[in-house]
Design an enzyme around this catalytic site. Structure first.
Site, PDB file in Angstrom:
ATOM      1  NE  ARG A  40      -2.927  -0.771   3.367  1.00 36.07           N
ATOM      2  CZ  ARG A  40      -3.538  -1.807   2.992  1.00 36.07           C
ATOM      3  NH1 ARG A  40      -4.825  -1.175   2.333  1.00 36.07           N
ATOM      4  NH2 ARG A  40      -3.631  -2.735   3.902  1.00 36.07           N
ATOM      5  CE1 TYR A  41       0.289   4.574   3.742  1.00 39.90           C
ATOM      6  CE2 TYR A  41       0.111   2.031   4.379  1.00 39.90           C
ATOM      7  CZ  TYR A  41      -0.223   3.178   4.504  1.00 39.90           C
ATOM      8  OH  TYR A  41      -1.405   3.780   5.008  1.00 39.90           O
ATOM      9  NE  ARG A  79       3.943   2.145   6.238  1.00 37.86           N
ATOM     10  CZ  ARG A  79       4.904   2.816   5.561  1.00 37.86           C
ATOM     11  NH1 ARG A  79       5.552   3.245   4.572  1.00 37.86           N
ATOM     12  NH2 ARG A  79       3.432   4.089   6.313  1.00 37.86           N
ATOM     13  CB  CYS A  85      -6.196 -15.562  14.499  1.00 38.52           C
ATOM     14  SG  CYS A  85      -6.131 -14.645  13.009  1.00 38.52           S
ATOM     15  CB  CYS A 127     -11.293 -10.490  17.455  1.00 35.50           C
ATOM     16  SG  CYS A 127      -9.286 -10.641  18.161  1.00 35.50           S
ATOM     17  CB  CYS A 148     -11.600  -9.899  13.340  1.00 33.74           C
ATOM     18  SG  CYS A 148      -9.969 -10.128  12.073  1.00 33.74           S
ATOM     19  NE  ARG A 150      -5.971  -7.376   6.573  1.00 37.26           N
ATOM     20  CZ  ARG A 150      -4.717  -7.738   7.054  1.00 37.26           C
ATOM     21  NH1 ARG A 150      -3.742  -8.037   7.700  1.00 37.26           N
ATOM     22  NH2 ARG A 150      -4.218  -6.287   7.035  1.00 37.26           N
ATOM     23  CG  ASP A 203     -10.463  -1.353  10.149  1.00 35.30           C
ATOM     24  OD1 ASP A 203     -10.638  -0.139   9.721  1.00 35.30           O
ATOM     25  OD2 ASP A 203      -9.882  -1.843  10.374  1.00 35.30           O
ATOM     26  CG  ASP A 236      -6.430   1.286   8.360  1.00 33.00           C
ATOM     27  OD1 ASP A 236      -5.651   1.458   7.142  1.00 33.00           O
ATOM     28  OD2 ASP A 236      -5.879   0.827   8.577  1.00 33.00           O
ATOM     29  CE  LYS A 273      -2.472   1.590  10.323  1.00 31.34           C
ATOM     30  NZ  LYS A 273      -2.652   0.399   8.976  1.00 31.34           N
TER      31      LYS A 273
HETATM   32  S1  SF4 Z   1      -8.419  -9.285  15.291  1.00 32.51           S
HETATM   33 FE1  SF4 Z   1      -8.605 -10.640  13.508  1.00 32.51          FE
HETATM   34  S2  SF4 Z   1      -6.210 -10.731  12.743  1.00 32.51           S
HETATM   35 FE2  SF4 Z   1      -5.888 -10.379  14.921  1.00 32.51          FE
HETATM   36  S3  SF4 Z   1      -6.069 -11.961  15.975  1.00 32.51           S
HETATM   37 FE3  SF4 Z   1      -8.110 -10.740  16.465  1.00 32.51          FE
HETATM   38  S4  SF4 Z   1      -9.014 -12.171  14.532  1.00 32.51           S
HETATM   39 FE4  SF4 Z   1      -6.865 -12.707  14.100  1.00 32.51          FE
END
Ligand code: SF4
Length: 352
Positions: free
Chosen positions: A92-93, A96, A105, A109, A112, A114, A275, A312, A319
């Site tokens: 994206r940049y 990096r 994972c 979460c 999340c 993603r 997000d 973001d 960002k």
């Molecule tokens: S935010 Fe998403 S990518 Fe990060 S640890 Fe939690 S579930 Fe995994």
């Protein structure tokens, strides 16, 4: 509550006493069919089942509110796919790249960003030829100074695979910094053993570990000891926190969390505005609310403890610091956002 293994379904959460039996026949079960669930023993032990507002439970237990998808939400909220020239790389940049070697994972979460990519039915782990192509992409571009291992959580990889990855990156002269984004020191602290710590280091490279934690209760004695093993080995640590309604949307909680980071030699780095991931509206504050909250931290805690409150920009435009003149509220309740290239974008107000 104690459990010996990672809990991966509503039925297991009910059996462990973390959710009521009715949950198996309600919205939470439907959420479990749609999105991955995982709570490690360390996380399960932190939950207070009798507290309906427990900030740890809110982060990890499936909630029927996740079935409500708002118009402004999107499957790829920060536009990873638009900037992915080869599998596993997000560029994206200029200086990096993200290297997403794995989309698994140790915990999932509920907020999340993603969530459509991670988990057992997500994008999986890069195949060996895909990893070769991703590393070749980095090696062919001298402007890439930093490689950021994210995903998924890269520290679910074995020490052997991490060492192999670091050795391959160490062969690329222009890469100077390798950064790992992870929740492992908090959610599976015993995994940070001497072998894994050693695997993260490579001759001639500087390693950073960015710890994702959202509430001071996550920094248990075991988590602090895991972080100390990393820092004592010469690995620099920074933090990342997501600002979450019902978890840490309180200046006192944020102050305690940022201080705990600093006390453990972890430099507060980003406080992310949540997000626009599908089914996460119940976690989101408005940008104006977030600004007012973060402004309360000024003067309250040491400059060492101040994170950068960051958004973001939806769609992959990068960002932007929320407390800057690049983020302006307009009369219609939307925010006008200027990206680092000078492009203008609109950000929606919060909808209940
Ligand atoms: S935010 Fe998403 S990518 Fe990060 S640890 Fe939690 S579930 Fe995994």
């Amino acid at each position: 509550m104690t459990t010996a293994r990672t809990l991966r379904s509503v039925a297991e959460l009910v059996e462990a006493g973390l959710m009521p039996p009715e949950a198996q026949h309600a919205g939470a079960a439907k959420v479990g069919e749609r999105y991955a669930i995982a709570l490690t023993p360390a996380v399960a032990a932190l939950i207070e089942p009798d507290d309906p507002h427990d900030p740890i439970a809110r982060q990890f237990l499936p909630d029927p509110a996740e079935l409500l998808v708002r118009a402004e939400e999107r499957a790829d909220p920060i536009g990873d796919l638009a900037h992915s020239p080869v599998a596993g790389i997000v560029h994206r940049y200029p200086d990096r790249v993200l290297l997403k070697a794995v989309h698994v994972c140790p915990v999932y979460c509920r907020f999340c960003f993603r969530r459509e990519m991670v988990g057992p039915s997500g994008l999986g782990t890069l195949a060996p030829d895909e990893l070769d192509a991703a590393i070749a992409y980095v090696a062919a571009r001298p402007e890439i100074w930093e490689v950021i291992l994210t995903g998924g959580d890269p520290l679910v990889l074995s020490a052997r695979r991490l060492r192999d990855l670091m050795e391959r990156l160490a062969e690329i002269d222009h890469v100077k910094v390798v950064r790992f984004h992870t929740r492992v020191p908090v959610v599976e602290p015993d995994r940070i053993d001497a072998e894994l710590v050693d695997a993260l280091k490579a001759s001639g490279k500087t390693t950073y570990v960015a710890l994702h934690a959202n509430h001071p209760r996550e920094l248990t004695a075991q988590a602090r000891a895991a972080c100390a093993r990393l820092v004592d080995a010469g690995i620099a640590m920074i933090s990342q926190t997501v600002l979450l309604k019902g978890v840490n949307d309180d200046a006192g909680v944020l102050a305690e969390l940022m201080r705990a980071f600093v006390e453990n030699r972890i430099r507060p780095y980003y406080l992310h505005h949540p997000d626009l991931a599908p089914g996460t509206g119940h976690f989101r504050l408005g940008l104006a609310e977030g600004r007012a909250l973060v402004e309360q931290l000024r003067g309250r805690i040491s400059g060492l403890c101040q994170p950068t409150y960051i958004l973001d920009i939806p769609g992959g435009h990068g960002k932007v610091p929320v407390l800057s003149d690049a983020v302006r509220e307009s009369d219609d309740g939307c925010f006008r956002i200027r990206d680092f290239r000078g492009g203008e974008h609109s950000y929606p107000p919060r909808h209940d």
